[in-house]
Design an enzyme around this catalytic site. Structure first.
Site, PDB file in Angstrom:
ATOM      1  N   GLY A   1       4.972   1.901  11.197  1.00 10.67           N
ATOM      2  CA  GLY A   1       4.832   0.619  11.893  1.00 10.67           C
ATOM      3  C   GLY A   1       6.079   0.256  12.686  1.00 10.67           C
TER       4      GLY A   1
ATOM      5  N   THR B   1       0.828  -1.212   0.000  1.00  7.10           N
ATOM      6  CA  THR B   1       0.000   0.000   0.000  1.00  7.10           C
ATOM      7  C   THR B   1       0.864   1.265   0.000  1.00  7.10           C
ATOM      8  OG1 THR B   1      -1.645  -1.229   1.237  1.00  7.10           O
ATOM      9  CG2 THR B   1      -1.870   1.163   1.246  1.00  7.10           C
ATOM     10  N   ILE B   2       1.770   1.346   0.932  1.00  4.82           N
ATOM     11  CA  ILE B   2       2.598   2.554   1.047  1.00  4.82           C
ATOM     12  C   ILE B   2       3.741   2.516   0.030  1.00  4.82           C
ATOM     13  CG2 ILE B   2       4.105   3.884   2.607  1.00  4.82           C
ATOM     14  CD1 ILE B   2       1.051   3.958   3.336  1.00  4.82           C
TER      15      ILE B   2
ATOM     16  N   HIS C   1      -1.120   6.567  20.592  1.00  9.85           N
ATOM     17  CA  HIS C   1      -0.980   7.562  19.519  1.00  9.85           C
ATOM     18  C   HIS C   1      -0.482   8.927  20.029  1.00  9.85           C
ATOM     19  CE1 HIS C   1      -3.983   4.542  18.254  1.00  9.85           C
ATOM     20  NE2 HIS C   1      -3.326   4.604  17.117  1.00  9.85           N
ATOM     21  N   GLY C   2      -0.932   9.284  21.252  1.00 13.66           N
ATOM     22  CA  GLY C   2      -0.476  10.565  21.827  1.00 13.66           C
ATOM     23  C   GLY C   2       1.045  10.596  21.960  1.00 13.66           C
TER      24      GLY C   2
ATOM     25  N   ARG D   1      -9.975   3.177  10.456  1.00 20.89           N
ATOM     26  CA  ARG D   1     -10.464   2.205   9.465  1.00 20.89           C
ATOM     27  C   ARG D   1      -9.913   0.810   9.831  1.00 20.89           C
ATOM     28  NH1 ARG D   1      -6.085   0.477   9.153  1.00 20.89           N
ATOM     29  NH2 ARG D   1      -4.417   0.860   7.651  1.00 20.89           N
TER      30      ARG D   1
ATOM     31  N   SER E   1       3.196   7.321  11.510  1.00 20.86           N
ATOM     32  CA  SER E   1       2.028   6.637  10.932  1.00 20.86           C
ATOM     33  C   SER E   1       1.051   7.630  10.299  1.00 20.86           C
ATOM     34  CB  SER E   1       1.308   5.858  12.029  1.00 20.86           C
ATOM     35  OG  SER E   1       0.584   6.775  12.838  1.00 20.86           O
ATOM     36  N   CYS E   2       0.090   7.081   9.594  1.00 19.98           N
ATOM     37  CA  CYS E   2      -0.939   7.914   8.945  1.00 19.98           C
ATOM     38  C   CYS E   2      -1.690   8.745   9.979  1.00 19.98           C
ATOM     39  CB  CYS E   2      -1.910   7.023   8.170  1.00 19.98           C
ATOM     40  SG  CYS E   2      -2.423   5.555   9.083  1.00 19.98           S
ATOM     41  N   ASN E   3      -2.060   8.131  11.103  1.00 22.41           N
ATOM     42  CA  ASN E   3      -2.786   8.869  12.143  1.00 22.41           C
ATOM     43  C   ASN E   3      -1.908   9.949  12.768  1.00 22.41           C
ATOM     44  OD1 ASN E   3      -5.521   7.801  12.501  1.00 22.41           O
ATOM     45  ND2 ASN E   3      -4.481   5.851  12.829  1.00 22.41           N
TER      46      ASN E   3
ATOM     47  N   HIS F   1      -9.558   7.273   8.115  1.00 23.08           N
ATOM     48  CA  HIS F   1      -9.711   7.437   9.568  1.00 23.08           C
ATOM     49  C   HIS F   1     -10.414   8.781   9.814  1.00 23.08           C
ATOM     50  CE1 HIS F   1      -6.583   4.388  10.151  1.00 23.08           C
ATOM     51  NE2 HIS F   1      -5.654   5.144   9.615  1.00 23.08           N
TER      52      HIS F   1
HETATM   53  P1  NAD Z   1       1.313  -3.722   3.111  1.00 24.97           P
HETATM   54  O1  NAD Z   1       1.058  -5.028   3.745  1.00 24.97           O
HETATM   55  O2  NAD Z   1       0.288  -3.124   2.229  1.00 24.97           O
HETATM   56  O3  NAD Z   1       2.656  -3.777   2.261  1.00 24.97           O
HETATM   57  C1  NAD Z   1       3.804  -4.397   2.743  1.00 24.97           C
HETATM   58  C2  NAD Z   1       4.519  -5.029   1.566  1.00 24.97           C
HETATM   59  O4  NAD Z   1       5.713  -5.640   2.019  1.00 24.97           O
HETATM   60  C3  NAD Z   1       3.677  -6.122   0.889  1.00 24.97           C
HETATM   61  O5  NAD Z   1       3.776  -5.946  -0.505  1.00 24.97           O
HETATM   62  C4  NAD Z   1       4.373  -7.416   1.335  1.00 24.97           C
HETATM   63  O6  NAD Z   1       4.251  -8.440   0.382  1.00 24.97           O
HETATM   64  C5  NAD Z   1       5.796  -6.933   1.441  1.00 24.97           C
HETATM   65  N1  NAD Z   1       6.641  -7.783   2.278  1.00 24.97           N
HETATM   66  C6  NAD Z   1       6.271  -8.733   3.159  1.00 24.97           C
HETATM   67  N2  NAD Z   1       7.358  -9.312   3.670  1.00 24.97           N
HETATM   68  C7  NAD Z   1       8.422  -8.736   3.096  1.00 24.97           C
HETATM   69  C8  NAD Z   1       9.818  -8.912   3.194  1.00 24.97           C
HETATM   70  N3  NAD Z   1      10.347  -9.836   3.971  1.00 24.97           N
HETATM   71  N4  NAD Z   1      10.605  -8.114   2.462  1.00 24.97           N
HETATM   72  C9  NAD Z   1      10.096  -7.166   1.647  1.00 24.97           C
HETATM   73  N5  NAD Z   1       8.783  -6.962   1.500  1.00 24.97           N
HETATM   74  C10 NAD Z   1       7.963  -7.744   2.224  1.00 24.97           C
HETATM   75  O7  NAD Z   1       1.706  -2.736   4.289  1.00 24.97           O
HETATM   76  P2  NAD Z   1       1.546  -1.160   4.293  1.00 24.97           P
HETATM   77  O8  NAD Z   1       0.182  -0.837   4.734  1.00 24.97           O
HETATM   78  O9  NAD Z   1       2.072  -0.580   3.027  1.00 24.97           O
HETATM   79  O10 NAD Z   1       2.510  -0.805   5.504  1.00 24.97           O
HETATM   80  C11 NAD Z   1       3.899  -0.615   5.348  1.00 24.97           C
HETATM   81  C12 NAD Z   1       4.398   0.275   6.454  1.00 24.97           C
HETATM   82  O11 NAD Z   1       3.729   1.539   6.339  1.00 24.97           O
HETATM   83  C13 NAD Z   1       4.109  -0.224   7.867  1.00 24.97           C
HETATM   84  O12 NAD Z   1       5.132   0.228   8.715  1.00 24.97           O
HETATM   85  C14 NAD Z   1       2.821   0.480   8.216  1.00 24.97           C
HETATM   86  O13 NAD Z   1       2.611   0.603   9.600  1.00 24.97           O
HETATM   87  C15 NAD Z   1       3.042   1.825   7.565  1.00 24.97           C
HETATM   88  N6  NAD Z   1       1.847   2.584   7.232  1.00 24.97           N
HETATM   89  C16 NAD Z   1       0.727   1.979   6.728  1.00 24.97           C
HETATM   90  C17 NAD Z   1      -0.385   2.736   6.439  1.00 24.97           C
HETATM   91  C18 NAD Z   1      -1.653   2.150   5.929  1.00 24.97           C
HETATM   92  O14 NAD Z   1      -2.709   2.641   6.257  1.00 24.97           O
HETATM   93  N7  NAD Z   1      -1.616   1.135   5.098  1.00 24.97           N
HETATM   94  C19 NAD Z   1      -0.358   4.115   6.637  1.00 24.97           C
HETATM   95  C20 NAD Z   1       0.809   4.719   7.098  1.00 24.97           C
HETATM   96  C21 NAD Z   1       1.905   3.933   7.404  1.00 24.97           C
END
Ligand code: NAD
Length: 334
Positions: A111, A12-13, A192-193, A167, A140-142, A217
């Site tokens: 994360g 996603t990110i 979160h705070g 969400r 994080s997003c929040n 969110h």
């Molecule tokens: P995600 O699960 O969508 O993406 C993670 C990716 O990493 C996936 O494509 C997965 O296949 C891959 N992956 C798994 N194991 C792996 C490995 N050993 N080596 C390399 N890649 C691997 O996760 P995300 O939501 O994109 O979250 C990524 C980070 O961003 C986390 O720290 C999360 O907390 C943070 N984050 C997420 C969001 C959100 O809402 N999705 C928002 C802000 C921050």
């Protein structure tokens, strides 16, 4: 000389950050990692983005279906100046050893624990702290959403309390829930705070609930003011705050559904809404208390911060130079 960037974890990110990096004229996207050759790998190959196996143990998955990977994460690390670690939360700290060994800088995501990096980062709040650093954590997003609006009001805040309605899952995630429940974070105040405090030195407490939605969110925020403000002052402040937009219920923005529809109407990639959406009518002052409600597009609000973090780490621009450049490149409205 463009800064050479790799993305480890193309989810996603990661995919959004890779896209954003590819839009910058002072950065070059060298490649991304995948654990398997799924549809995202095929799509990114179509886009001309080199794919590396996330580790040597995943290579056979690519070989089995004849998908030619450009190498492994180690090979990618040999070609980049900085890696954006967007792997699932908690993996980044383990990967850090590889980055240190390869001598590349790294951007981590929310994360990871704050201790993983030298600084926790939201561009408009503390860009300068990331200048020249090797390891930066984009929060994080929040936390990004809270920090964007709270930093604009910082000088007025005696105490802030935010209730966060989170969400349950991202739209592409069919494995998470709840699908028919509300899940409180029972440890109150929630974590979160303190996370906001890694970026912004304010007195803040939060509580959080997870609800069955995937779009955004929502945060309900109450601030005890240490000096007077009017509602018009707050509107003026937010109108002049980058990456914050005011939305009016009056104009049909009843819920997160219409805000996301607005993002779709902008024809942005993946309907990203990089900006924090504050409902204008929710800005109310009673005595010394300010109330407002905001929505956060969890999939994209942190994306511009990743770009700005890289610029700060390589001293490519000053704070506003970087923010303006990132905003222009992503079509961020202000
Ligand atoms: P995600 O699960 O969508 O993406 C993670 C990716 O990493 C996936 O494509 C997965 O296949 C891959 N992956 C798994 N194991 C792996 C490995 N050993 N080596 C390399 N890649 C691997 O996760 P995300 O939501 O994109 O979250 C990524 C980070 O961003 C986390 O720290 C999360 O907390 C943070 N984050 C997420 C969001 C959100 O809402 N999705 C928002 C802000 C921050």
């Amino acid at each position: 000389m463009k800064v050479k960037v790799g993305v480890n974890g193309y989810g996603t990110i990661g995919k959004r950050v890779a896209y954003a990096v590819s839009r910058q004229d002072d950065m070059k996207l060298i490649g991304v990692t995948k654990t398997k050759p799924d549809f995202e790998a095929y799509r990114s190959r179509e886009l001309g983005i080199p794919i590396y196996a996330a580790s040597v143990e995943f290579l056979p998955r690519f070989e089995k279906v004849g998908f030619e990977a450009s190498g492994t994460l180690e090979d990618l690390l040999n070609k980049v100046d900085v890696i954006v670690d967007a792997t699932p939360g908690g993996m980044g700290v383990k990967n850090k050893v590889l980055y240190e060994k390869a001598g590349v800088k790294a951007v981590f995501e929310g994360g990871e624990k704050a201790s993983t990096a030298e600084v926790s980062f939201v561009a408009q709040a503390n860009y300068e702290k990331a200048i020249g650093k090797d390891y930066v954590r984009v929060v994080s997003c929040n936390t990004t959403g809270l920090t964007r609006t709270l930093s604009a009001l910082q000088e007025y805040i005696d105490y802030a309390y935010a209730v966060m309605i989170r969400r349950a899952a991202d739209p592409n995630d069919s494995k998470r829930g709840p699908i028919n429940a509300i899940t409180p974070s029972v440890i109150v105040p929630s974590h979160h705070g303190p996370d906001v405090q890694t970026v912004l030195p304010i007195n803040i407490e939060t509580s959080a609930f997870i609800v069955p939605t995937t779009l955004m969110h929502v945060h309900s925020i109450m601030i005890e003011l240490k000096k007077p403000l009017t509602e018009k002052d707050v509107i003026d402040i937010f109108e002049n705050t980058t990456r914050v937009l005011l939305f009016e219920k009056e104009k049909g923005f009843d819920s997160t559904a219409q805000i996301i529809e607005f993002a779709r109407d902008l024809h942005r990639e993946w309907n990203n809404l990089y900006e924090i959406a504050v409902w204008k009518e929710s800005i109310n002052i009673r005595g010394n208390r300010l109330f407002y409600i905001q929505a956060v597009h969890q999939e994209s609000d942190v994306v511009p911060e990743n770009v700005d973090a890289i610029r700060a780490m390589f001293e490519l621009a000053d704070k506003w130079g970087s923010i303006r450049k990132t905003n222009m490149s992503l079509g961020i409205l202000k």
